[in-house]
Write an enzyme that holds these catalytic residues in place. Sequence first.
Site, PDB file in Angstrom:
ATOM      1  N   ASN A  37     -35.048 -22.802 -25.847  1.00 34.30           N
ATOM      2  CA  ASN A  37     -34.786 -24.313 -26.103  1.00 34.30           C
ATOM      3  C   ASN A  37     -33.237 -24.348 -26.743  1.00 34.30           C
ATOM      4  O   ASN A  37     -33.181 -23.717 -27.978  1.00 34.30           O
ATOM      5  CB  ASN A  37     -35.846 -24.804 -26.806  1.00 34.30           C
ATOM      6  CG  ASN A  37     -35.255 -26.446 -27.696  1.00 34.30           C
ATOM      7  OD1 ASN A  37     -33.980 -26.685 -27.041  1.00 34.30           O
ATOM      8  ND2 ASN A  37     -36.687 -26.523 -27.754  1.00 34.30           N
ATOM      9  N   CYS A  69     -32.337 -33.043 -29.783  1.00 32.50           N
ATOM     10  CA  CYS A  69     -32.177 -33.166 -28.291  1.00 32.50           C
ATOM     11  C   CYS A  69     -31.737 -33.665 -27.337  1.00 32.50           C
ATOM     12  O   CYS A  69     -31.217 -33.211 -26.122  1.00 32.50           O
ATOM     13  CB  CYS A  69     -33.505 -32.105 -27.612  1.00 32.50           C
ATOM     14  SG  CYS A  69     -34.691 -31.269 -28.888  1.00 32.50           S
ATOM     15  N   HIS A 116     -34.456 -31.971 -20.924  1.00 36.15           N
ATOM     16  CA  HIS A 116     -34.146 -31.200 -21.864  1.00 36.15           C
ATOM     17  C   HIS A 116     -35.130 -29.385 -21.642  1.00 36.15           C
ATOM     18  O   HIS A 116     -36.573 -29.922 -21.680  1.00 36.15           O
ATOM     19  CB  HIS A 116     -34.251 -31.694 -22.909  1.00 36.15           C
ATOM     20  CG  HIS A 116     -34.849 -31.196 -23.810  1.00 36.15           C
ATOM     21  ND1 HIS A 116     -33.530 -29.849 -24.227  1.00 36.15           N
ATOM     22  CD2 HIS A 116     -35.246 -30.870 -25.202  1.00 36.15           C
ATOM     23  CE1 HIS A 116     -33.857 -29.573 -25.670  1.00 36.15           C
ATOM     24  NE2 HIS A 116     -35.513 -30.254 -26.240  1.00 36.15           N
TER      25      HIS A 116
END
Length: 333
Positions: free
Chosen positions: A289, A114, A259
């Site tokens: 995501n 991430c 993020h």
Amino acid sequence: MQYSKIVGTGHHVPEKIVTNDDLSKVIDTTDEWIVERTGIKERRFIDPAKDTLANMSASASRMALKNAGMTADDIDFIVFATITPDYFFPGSGVLLQRELGLESIPAIDIRNACSGFIYALSVADQFIKTGMYRNVLVIGGEIQSTALDLTTRGRGTAVIFGDGVGAAVVTASDQPGILSTHLHSDGRYAEELYVKDPGSSRPREERQPEQILDTSTYKVYMNGNLVFKHAVVRFQEVIQEALDANNMTKEDIDLLIPHQANLRISQYLQQKLGLADEKVYNNIMRYGNTTAGSIPIAMSEAIQEGRIKPGDIICLAAFGSGFTWASALIKWI
């Protein structure tokens, strides 16, 4: 002194839209359950017959190059952030190089999940500042869908992830565009968010696919509660670190692009920082995501929507597997 700046961004997401209602047909879940816990309404999944990480990243790169007023031949270095490469090896950087028809230029891969795009951006920034390279193509992208456990057993992660790629062209500048980057990690928590296999530290009979009966270690494992607790702390710390390094305060931030891990995390962060809605960009509702792809996709969309203007101070922040966390403070010039 030579600095670096972002001069063009682009993104590519697959055509296939998978809604929460679509998932509820194969998983014991509902739209309400997913939205309440993650904020996600839909995500994109690839078509394995036509989509690869390499060709999606090439599409995002061409968009970024067009927006930068450049061609692929202007690029002299590729930094590619992904944990889902097309091949176990070689890395995705060289596959993108081939897709763009480039020869000989170096390409490296970043595997920081991430936080990957900010790590990659930091690498590009440092190489430009030293004068080694002038125009660097930075990619963040993932194909998660083909590894998801689309059963009720895998519900905790299957509803979260999606596919997509973002790209940025970073070039040399006589004025500071990328003001600073800040990178951290804590390997004590490596197994709290990870995919164990295919790993190398196994007996031969456990590493050979034809010998494998239990494939559960090839799926994402996430200790969601622990990840959330660490994320909300580390996000705040690393954003403040970037502000302190540049003698700024949260009031100086024109747009925060976190993020896209979980809308609840972004909203908690927004509340703690006291930022107005127009100062935080979220698109997790549409894409889920996308790990290393989430920040560059969001940044590309924010520019398209007129949310980023010359002179703006942009803060990027990420937290994820590793654990790793990172931030970047950018003056848009």
